[in-house]
Design an enzyme around this catalytic site. Sequence first.
Site, mmCIF file in Angstrom:
data_model
loop_
_atom_site.group_PDB
_atom_site.id
_atom_site.type_symbol
_atom_site.label_atom_id
_atom_site.label_comp_id
_atom_site.label_asym_id
_atom_site.label_seq_id
_atom_site.Cartn_x
_atom_site.Cartn_y
_atom_site.Cartn_z
ATOM 1 C CE LYS A 170 0.511 -5.789 5.714
ATOM 2 N NZ LYS A 170 0.046 -5.133 4.495
ATOM 3 C CB THR A 182 -2.993 8.013 -4.626
ATOM 4 O OG1 THR A 182 -2.618 8.523 -3.357
ATOM 5 C CG2 THR A 182 -2.788 9.077 -5.695
ATOM 6 N NE ARG A 206 4.813 15.437 6.400
ATOM 7 C CZ ARG A 206 5.161 16.420 7.212
ATOM 8 N NH1 ARG A 206 6.168 17.191 6.916
ATOM 9 N NH2 ARG A 206 4.509 16.644 8.336
ATOM 10 C CB CYS A 251 3.781 9.491 -2.623
ATOM 11 S SG CYS A 251 2.764 8.531 -1.513
ATOM 12 C CE LYS A 265 2.072 4.832 -5.938
ATOM 13 N NZ LYS A 265 0.663 4.761 -5.702
ATOM 14 C CE LYS A 270 9.501 10.556 4.840
ATOM 15 N NZ LYS A 270 8.435 11.503 4.899
ATOM 16 N NE ARG A 287 7.262 1.558 -0.938
ATOM 17 C CZ ARG A 287 6.002 1.625 -0.537
ATOM 18 N NH1 ARG A 287 5.028 1.343 -1.375
ATOM 19 N NH2 ARG A 287 5.708 1.982 0.684
HETATM 20 C C1 UDX Z 1 4.827 12.519 0.299
HETATM 21 C C2 UDX Z 1 3.925 13.715 0.620
HETATM 22 O O1 UDX Z 1 4.662 14.664 1.392
HETATM 23 C C3 UDX Z 1 2.688 13.250 1.345
HETATM 24 O O2 UDX Z 1 1.819 14.356 1.572
HETATM 25 C C4 UDX Z 1 1.977 12.201 0.487
HETATM 26 O O3 UDX Z 1 0.813 11.717 1.120
HETATM 27 C C5 UDX Z 1 2.919 11.051 0.170
HETATM 28 O O4 UDX Z 1 4.101 11.567 -0.451
HETATM 29 P P1 UDX Z 1 6.555 10.988 1.636
HETATM 30 O O5 UDX Z 1 6.804 10.293 0.336
HETATM 31 O O6 UDX Z 1 6.359 10.182 2.857
HETATM 32 O O7 UDX Z 1 5.289 11.956 1.524
HETATM 33 O O8 UDX Z 1 7.834 11.908 1.904
HETATM 34 P P2 UDX Z 1 8.230 13.446 1.905
HETATM 35 O O9 UDX Z 1 8.577 13.862 3.270
HETATM 36 O O10 UDX Z 1 7.241 14.272 1.205
HETATM 37 O O11 UDX Z 1 9.584 13.399 1.055
HETATM 38 C C6 UDX Z 1 9.603 12.871 -0.275
HETATM 39 C C7 UDX Z 1 10.979 12.961 -0.850
HETATM 40 O O12 UDX Z 1 11.343 14.304 -1.118
HETATM 41 C C8 UDX Z 1 12.097 12.401 0.034
HETATM 42 O O13 UDX Z 1 12.969 11.623 -0.752
HETATM 43 C C9 UDX Z 1 12.805 13.625 0.547
HETATM 44 O O14 UDX Z 1 14.169 13.400 0.816
HETATM 45 C C10 UDX Z 1 12.635 14.581 -0.617
HETATM 46 N N1 UDX Z 1 12.678 16.014 -0.235
HETATM 47 C C11 UDX Z 1 11.735 16.531 0.567
HETATM 48 C C12 UDX Z 1 13.695 16.825 -0.751
HETATM 49 O O15 UDX Z 1 14.580 16.369 -1.496
HETATM 50 N N2 UDX Z 1 13.703 18.139 -0.404
HETATM 51 C C13 UDX Z 1 12.757 18.708 0.395
HETATM 52 O O16 UDX Z 1 12.837 19.921 0.637
HETATM 53 C C14 UDX Z 1 11.753 17.863 0.902
#
Ligand code: UDX
Length: 427
Positions: free
Chosen positions: A35, A121, A152, A258, A261, A318, A325
């Site tokens: 890496k 975390t 995110r 996140c 978990k 997303k 994951r």
């Molecule tokens: C999240 C937190 O937002 C971030 O602050 C933290 O540090 C890590 O976890 P992330 O996992 O990258 O970030 O994705 P995020 O954009 O928050 O979306 C998480 C999940 O929620 C996705 O599967 C998304 O599709 C879903 N989601 C999000 C919904 O189903 N509806 C929503 O309105 C928003």
Amino acid sequence: MKIAVFGTGYVGLVAGACLADLGNEVICVDVDEKKISDLKKGKIPIYEPGLEAIVKKNFEEKRLTFTINAKESIENSKIIFIAVGTPQSESGEADLKYVFQVAETIGKNANESKVIVDKSTVPIGTAKKVKEKASEFTQHKIEVVSNPEFLREGSAVKDFLEPDRVVIGSDSKEAAELIESLYKPLDCEILITSSESAEMIKYASNAFLATKISFINEIANLCEKVGADVKEVSKGMGLDNRIGKHFLDAGSGYGGSCFPKDVQALQKIAHNVGCELSIIREAENVNKKQKTIPVEKLKKEFDSLEGKKIAVLGLAFKPNTDDMREASSIEIINYLLREKAKVIAVDPIAQETAKKILSGIEYAKNPYDAAKGADALILITEWNEFLELDFEKIGREMNSKIIIDGRNIYNKENLKKLGFKYLGIGR
Ligand code: UDX
């Protein structure tokens, strides 16, 4: 400022590159030699918009370097970030072995007083334990600051450089102020708390956001039964500033590295001190059920899914990431396969990741190829590439024109006009 960052995963690499971009001298450390040698060649191990450019720029300008030499990086840095993984252990708790390994390494190699920053975390109380661990191996003063990451995936660089807030938790005013100075160039609120509060803010924020999503998903399921449209409902709710419009999009459940978990880890933390988090437990249960809903809807459309060809749009948890994951797509596809359906999937970026996780499915180059002969189409990830499709063309390709819109992104009236049976979530 001279900074070392342990862990070149998602959080460490973004933090390292961004801190370098703010003018610091950053050395990123990892035990993974491949890496590190890839990073030195400008090869970024993850897909994250903007990251490659910022790594390259700061590497060329010599503010960002990469090494496997822990000793040297500790000796050369006043501030040491820990951004190693905290994987979920079998019991649901965060496994802290990598965090403590780094703490020990810092203690063993400290040549002067050091400030350790926990970015990973970690359970409440970890900052104190990290301080104890590192201090076991050195006479020099060790201070620890908890500085949780809220980035995110898909917008991590932007989230680091334009955060809503920065949280700095420490029992040392001096250490907190030192870390505060790193973030001063950013235009945002900086909140200084105890290390326990900072650690809790991270878990509570993620659990709250996950609960918000499960809340709107439950309302969506009720909307369907009573004839309301959850898109209208969430818009109406979100216009109330007390509620806020974000994280109110109903869909096929949340995934990622996140929320699932952290929601489990927080319950475990609570359980260990004799506290039960019933709202958060139900948020998790609702989410598990939500991931089955697209297939449940499909099962109502056919006598059996056996042999039916289902086109799946989107695999990543997303848009704008190759990360799968806990992606809803995994649950949905495995459920389809259990029902003996044939699955043909398409994703702009995550197909290679998917090949390591899913078996028994085919892949298409684009949505039109996926739709060929399909009995139904399920949209799971709302990539921009899937927003403006030529549905007349898709309809001509399909065997039967059924669309399950797992993220409520399509105009249901338009699709109905084109002869599709449109099934959203809560509409
Ligand atoms: C999240 C937190 O937002 C971030 O602050 C933290 O540090 C890590 O976890 P992330 O996992 O990258 O970030 O994705 P995020 O954009 O928050 O979306 C998480 C999940 O929620 C996705 O599967 C998304 O599709 C879903 N989601 C999000 C919904 O189903 N509806 C929503 O309105 C928003």
